[in-house]
Scaffold this motif. Structure first.
Motif, mmCIF file in Angstrom:
data_model
loop_
_atom_site.group_PDB
_atom_site.id
_atom_site.type_symbol
_atom_site.label_atom_id
_atom_site.label_comp_id
_atom_site.label_asym_id
_atom_site.label_seq_id
_atom_site.Cartn_x
_atom_site.Cartn_y
_atom_site.Cartn_z
ATOM 1 N N ALA A 124 15.268 88.801 61.742
ATOM 2 C CA ALA A 124 14.488 89.046 62.961
ATOM 3 C C ALA A 124 13.369 88.028 63.106
ATOM 4 C CB ALA A 124 13.919 90.468 62.950
ATOM 5 N N ALA A 125 12.789 87.605 61.979
ATOM 6 C CA ALA A 125 11.723 86.600 62.018
ATOM 7 C C ALA A 125 12.222 85.263 62.545
ATOM 8 C CB ALA A 125 11.119 86.424 60.623
ATOM 9 N N ARG A 126 13.535 85.049 62.545
ATOM 10 C CA ARG A 126 14.140 83.831 63.069
ATOM 11 C C ARG A 126 14.900 84.099 64.360
ATOM 12 N NH1 ARG A 126 12.687 80.082 63.155
ATOM 13 N NH2 ARG A 126 14.274 78.575 62.553
ATOM 14 N N GLY A 127 14.644 85.271 64.959
ATOM 15 C CA GLY A 127 15.219 85.558 66.264
ATOM 16 C C GLY A 127 16.649 86.061 66.249
ATOM 17 N N LEU A 128 17.115 86.569 65.113
ATOM 18 C CA LEU A 128 18.487 87.050 65.000
ATOM 19 C C LEU A 128 18.509 88.539 64.668
ATOM 20 C CD1 LEU A 128 19.947 84.108 62.886
ATOM 21 C CD2 LEU A 128 20.417 84.556 65.289
#
Length: 237
Positions: free
Chosen positions: A49-53
């Motif tokens: 989530a921290a990388r947008g996934l």
């Protein structure tokens, strides 16, 4: 940005930015199937989530983890170490298990080294002989009273009923099962002795692509530095 595009192409041609990760069953509090949560599930979800996934967990039996990447819909597998022999890309370590030997205090068993286990009945977790080293593997092969179980709640219950001499388990799992035993069966835990005979067992995320591993590593670094990683661990204490 290029790494994210590569992951999207490799993981999901539909470009839905969801990574499908295989987890082993029966690993509470690390993996909790009913709630799609747990220490490992939450860490891996937060790192992506921290990388947008997004991350979608897929659950398989423990013995099938090593072959999970053979399925086209799985992009990564949790709770594997390099000892597994899986030929893929390994992330940085995201969790370390504290595997210990546990005995009833009332039995007054004393363990100072792995070879001491030879004289006792031992119940360990699945594939313990793969992860706990050569000396442990030798003990297991020479000990006719060595066994493994995927039902780690059963470890606690057998120990407290004098059905087994020594349990080999991760300390967090054993303590979690104490609570579960009390809630489900109204059985109280008993005082135990804990022996640190093994070094911590580290686990990585095994990925189908190098770019996926790199993105996970980036996200892991972010949640470790901003305190989210420690908050996840604290949730399950």
């Amino acid at each position: 940005m290029g790494g994210l595009l590569a992951i999207g192409a490799a993981a999901a041609p539909g470009a839905d930015n969801t990574i499908h990760v295989a987890f082993g069953e029966s690993l509470e509090p690390y993996v909790m199937v009913d709630s799609n949560s747990g220490i490992e599930v939450d860490i891996i979800r937060a790192a992506f989530a921290a990388r947008g996934l997004a991350m979608a967990p897929q659950y398989v039996s423990q013995p099938r983890l090593a072959t999970a990447l053979e399925h086209a819909d799985i992009e990564a597998v949790a709770t594997l170490g390099r000892q597994s022999g899986v030929r893929a890309y390994y992330s940085n370590t995201y969790i370390a298990y504290e595997d210990v030997a546990i005995t009833l205090k009332s039995r007054q068993i004393r363990l100072t080294q792995i070879s001491d286990l030879n004289q006792y009945s031992v119940l360990a977790f699945p594939r313990a002989t793969l992860y706990l080293g050569t000396e442990f593997r030798t003990m297991a092969s020479n000990n006719p009273r060595y066994a493994e179980t995927a039902d780690q709640l059963n470890q606690n219950r057998l120990l407290y009923r004098d059905g087994i001499d020594v349990v080999v388990a991760d300390r967090r799992i054993f303590q979690w099962m104490d609570r579960k035993q009390e809630l489900q069966f109204h059985e109280q835990a008993q005082p135990v002795d804990i022996y640190h005979l093994f070094p911590p067992t580290t686990y990585q995320l095994v990925c189908r692509s190098l770019s996926l591993c790199e993105t996970f590593n980036q996200g892991l670094k972010i949640i470790q530095s901003n305190g989210q990683y420690d908050k996840i661990l604290a949730t399950y204490r």
